[in-house]
Design an enzyme around this catalytic site. Structure first.
Site, PDB file in Angstrom:
ATOM      1  N   GLY A 135      42.696  49.565  50.118  1.00 32.58           N
ATOM      2  CA  GLY A 135      41.691  49.972  49.937  1.00 32.58           C
ATOM      3  C   GLY A 135      40.389  48.538  49.558  1.00 32.58           C
ATOM      4  CG  ASN A 136      37.331  46.716  50.996  1.00 34.89           C
ATOM      5  OD1 ASN A 136      36.497  47.094  50.657  1.00 34.89           O
ATOM      6  ND2 ASN A 136      37.980  46.899  51.960  1.00 34.89           N
ATOM      7  NE  ARG A 137      35.103  46.494  43.254  1.00 34.26           N
ATOM      8  CZ  ARG A 137      34.195  45.487  42.303  1.00 34.26           C
ATOM      9  NH1 ARG A 137      34.464  44.455  42.075  1.00 34.26           N
ATOM     10  NH2 ARG A 137      32.675  46.075  42.052  1.00 34.26           N
ATOM     11  CB  SER A 138      32.951  47.552  50.866  1.00 32.38           C
ATOM     12  OG  SER A 138      32.172  48.152  51.464  1.00 32.38           O
TER      13      SER A 138
END
Ligand SMILES: Cc1cc2nc3c(=O)[nH]c(=O)nc-3n(C[C@H](O)[C@H](O)[C@H](O)COP(=O)(O)O)c2cc1C
Length: 386
Positions: A195-198
């Protein structure tokens, strides 16, 4: 001149509401201050009335005063909870219930109070009803602790009030707008993901502002950390493939704002079930995902506006985003520099560069709501262009 109701509640930051009153009056507005009894423990009602150039009213229904914008600054945890419940036990909470229209609230409290699940649930409730929350900011608090809880600066609140007044509520009426928000999660197995931090805050702010301007808004939501705004259609799109499918199905929207952080790569193979823990390393092969911006750029018609977002680092990142304009046939690129810790991912603030074929414009650091307003101003300009 606009009519502004300014609610003030009982926190140390009540003194900052004096400066806010002064700024709003200086901008030519008619300000009606409504301090709670709690606020009057810190600053007297006379101070606010004098700054607003008002006398004590003998209006038997002060809570029914009409306002173009309703502002509460500072907003205590206590009044926040009352607003979430719809309580009406003082003139401020009564007036808040009677108000219809833009509502801006600037919470200020100790970090532990702010982070308490009760407060966070109350904030989510207010947001889901269309109340815009500005701040709180991180920094040193009155009691000497350091953390999130400081009231947004009066100048930032006053600037946001001007934006709410400037963009007419119906300026995007009749337009369909598709917004993507959040960060996709690409499954590795049945429980793990890449995933990512958004957090989705930027996309949610865009959806809220587009809705406020009268557009019919669909929000493709990829694992949002914040509540989706009231009044918009929400379609859950947890993975890049979901987002691609749902975006393509709605590619005829008048405006597409691609604020989501869509994975550029996903695991080439998803393991069925949960891969058991072991001492042996796990090498994962990642394959590129579809470039949704490019796909939509190929399908877009001349009268549509396609807005791509780019989170990259530094000048080199900006250069890559400039190339996107022609390369992917998008109308506007919104670039933000993720090498900076104070803006962007998971932060309440952002600073962006807007890149269109007419040139570039830096939108200085501001709340994501303000940045959303600046982006939609630019979209409106592009829609109106011949
Ligand atoms: C010195 C002092 C500072 C306070 N500062 C805050 C604050 O910054 N934020 C907050 O939510 N409550 C704060 N409180 C608690 C509120 O004053 C209290 O919850 C009060 O009931 C709020 O009333 P109101 O929301 O009706 O204004 C403070 C209390 C004291 C004694």
């Amino acid at each position: 001149m606009a009519r502004i109701v300014l609610g003030i509640t009982g926190g140390i930051a009540a003194y900052k509401a004096c400066e806010l009153t002064r700024l709003l009056v200086r901008a030519g507005h008619d300000v009606l201050p409504l301090p709670t009894p709690g606020a009057e423990r810190f600053v007297s009602a006379e101070t606010f009335l004098a700054l607003a150039r008002k006398e004590r009213t003998d209006d038997p229904y002060p809570h029914l005063a009409r306002a173009d914008v309703f502002v509460v600054a500072p907003l205590t945890a206590n009044t926040l909870a009352k607003l979430a419940l719809g309580l009406a036990d003082n003139v401020l909470t009564e007036a808040a219930l009677a108000h219809r229209g833009p509502f801006l609230a600037a919470p200020a409290m100790n970090t532990r109070m702010w982070e308490h699940p009760a407060t966070q649930e109350n904030v989510a409730t207010l947001r889901s009803r269309g109340i815009e929350i500005i701040g709180p900011e991180a920094g040193e608090l009155a009691e000497g602790e350091v953390g999130v809880g400081r009231m947004a600066e009066p100048a930032a609140i006053a600037a946001r009030v001007e934006e709410l007044l400037a963009a007419p509520a119906g300026s995007l009426a009749g337009r369909s707008i598709l917004v993507t928000a959040g960060g996709t999660r690409e499954p590795l197995d049945s429980v793990r993901f890449v995933g990512n931090r958004s957090s989705g805050r930027m996309g949610v702010a865009l959806a809220a502002e587009a809705h406020r301007r009268g557009a019919v808004v669909t929000l493709l939501a990829a694992n949002l950390a914040v509540a989706a705004p009231a009044g918009v259609n929400v379609v859950e799109t947890p993975t890049a493939a979901d987002l691609e499918r749902e975006a393509l199905a709605r590619r005829d929207a008048d405006v597409v704002l691609m604020a989501a952080a869509v994975a550029d790569y996903r695991p080439a193979a998803e393991i069925a079930g949960k891969r058991p823990k072991s001492d042996v390393g796990w090498t994962v092969e990642l394959e590129p995902t579809t470039d949704i911006a490019r796909l939509l750029g190929e399908a877009t018609s001349n009268r549509q506006i396609l807005v791509a977002f780019g989170a990259e680092e530094g000048e080199a990142g900006l250069e890559r985003k400039r190339a996107m304009l022609a390369g992917k046939n998008v109308d506007l690129v919104v670039y933000n520099d993720v090498s900076r810790e104070d803006i962007g991912f998971d932060s309440g603030d952002n600073e962006v560069t807007l890149i269109s074929k007419d040139g570039e414009r830096l939108v200085p650091k501001a709340s994501k709501a303000s940045i959303a307003a600046a982006i939609l101003d630019e979209v409106e300009r592009l829609l109106a262009a011949p």
